[in-house]
Design a protein around this motif. Structure first.
Motif, short mmCIF file in Angstrom:
data_model
loop_
_atom_site.label_atom_id
_atom_site.label_comp_id
_atom_site.label_asym_id
_atom_site.label_seq_id
_atom_site.Cartn_x
_atom_site.Cartn_y
_atom_site.Cartn_z
N PHE A 85 0.66 -1.35 -0.07
CA PHE A 85 0.07 0.14 0.09
C PHE A 85 0.83 1.41 -0.19
O PHE A 85 1.73 1.46 0.91
CB PHE A 85 -0.97 0.12 1.12
CG PHE A 85 -1.70 1.26 1.49
CD1 PHE A 85 -2.77 1.48 0.59
CD2 PHE A 85 -1.40 2.18 2.35
CE1 PHE A 85 -3.78 2.61 0.57
CE2 PHE A 85 -2.20 3.19 2.61
CZ PHE A 85 -3.31 3.69 1.59
N ARG A 127 1.40 5.01 0.66
CA ARG A 127 0.86 6.01 1.83
C ARG A 127 0.85 7.48 1.32
O ARG A 127 0.82 8.14 2.07
CB ARG A 127 1.57 6.10 2.89
CG ARG A 127 1.41 4.56 3.42
CD ARG A 127 2.30 4.03 4.46
NE ARG A 127 2.92 5.00 5.42
CZ ARG A 127 2.63 4.95 6.79
NH1 ARG A 127 2.33 4.02 7.40
NH2 ARG A 127 2.94 6.10 7.53
N ASN A 139 -3.18 2.41 -5.97
CA ASN A 139 -2.33 2.79 -4.51
C ASN A 139 -2.24 1.55 -3.77
O ASN A 139 -1.42 1.55 -2.78
CB ASN A 139 -3.04 3.74 -3.63
CG ASN A 139 -4.46 3.29 -3.22
OD1 ASN A 139 -4.72 2.00 -3.42
ND2 ASN A 139 -5.00 4.36 -2.35
N SER A 140 -2.76 0.26 -4.48
CA SER A 140 -2.36 -1.00 -3.57
C SER A 140 -2.27 -2.01 -4.48
O SER A 140 -3.07 -1.90 -5.46
CB SER A 140 -3.19 -1.18 -2.35
OG SER A 140 -4.62 -1.36 -2.71
#
Length: 146
Positions: A42, A44, A107-108
């Motif tokens: 992930f 951040r 984003n992941s």
């Protein structure tokens, strides 16, 4: 089922740059007792992204050109009108294009772990995209399984 969190730090360069973080994730997994399960990777940050793709130099350059065409830095964006936005820190960059590029990616990523190793295909790598560098970035690896 245990869940183990590991942070990966990445120092990035100016502009768009792509980092193969597969080795760091493999190291994080090997430091745990997990043999079968999954790792959630992930990012951040709102101007970074992740993807699974081939880590080939010419393809990476093609990806950069493609992203710049999707959200050219030279376009006019409302987010860049800093004087119209409340509570802006003094070091706020002009980076709407970076946010828009990040929205086109992920984003992941979730990758299976089989026999203690990432279950990636032959040409697959986990790529971290810096879209607004240079910065110090962190990626969370949440490793779970048995």
């Amino acid at each position: 089922m245990p869940i183990i969190n590991k942070l990966i730090e990445i120092d990035t360069n100016q502009g768009i740059n792509i980092h193969n973080i597969t080795p760091q994730i493999e190291t994080a997994i090997s430091s745990t007792p997990i043999q079968n399960g999954q790792v959630l990777v992930f990012s951040r940050h709102t101007t970074t992204a992740l993807a699974i793709n081939e880590n080939e130099e010419r393809l990476l350059e093609d990806i950069k050109v493609f992203l710049q065409k999707l959200a050219p830095e030279s376009e006019r964006y409302l987010h860049n009108d800093l004087h119209l936005r409340p509570n802006i820190p003094p070091d706020e960059p002009i980076n709407a294009h970076s946010h828009l590029m990040a929205m086109m990616l992920n984003n992941s990523e979730v990758i299976p772990i089989v026999d203690g190793k990432l279950a990636l295909g032959t040409y697959q790598s986990i790529l971290f995209f810096e879209l607004d560098g240079p910065r110090k970035r962190t990626v969370l690896c949440q490793i779970s399984g048995e």
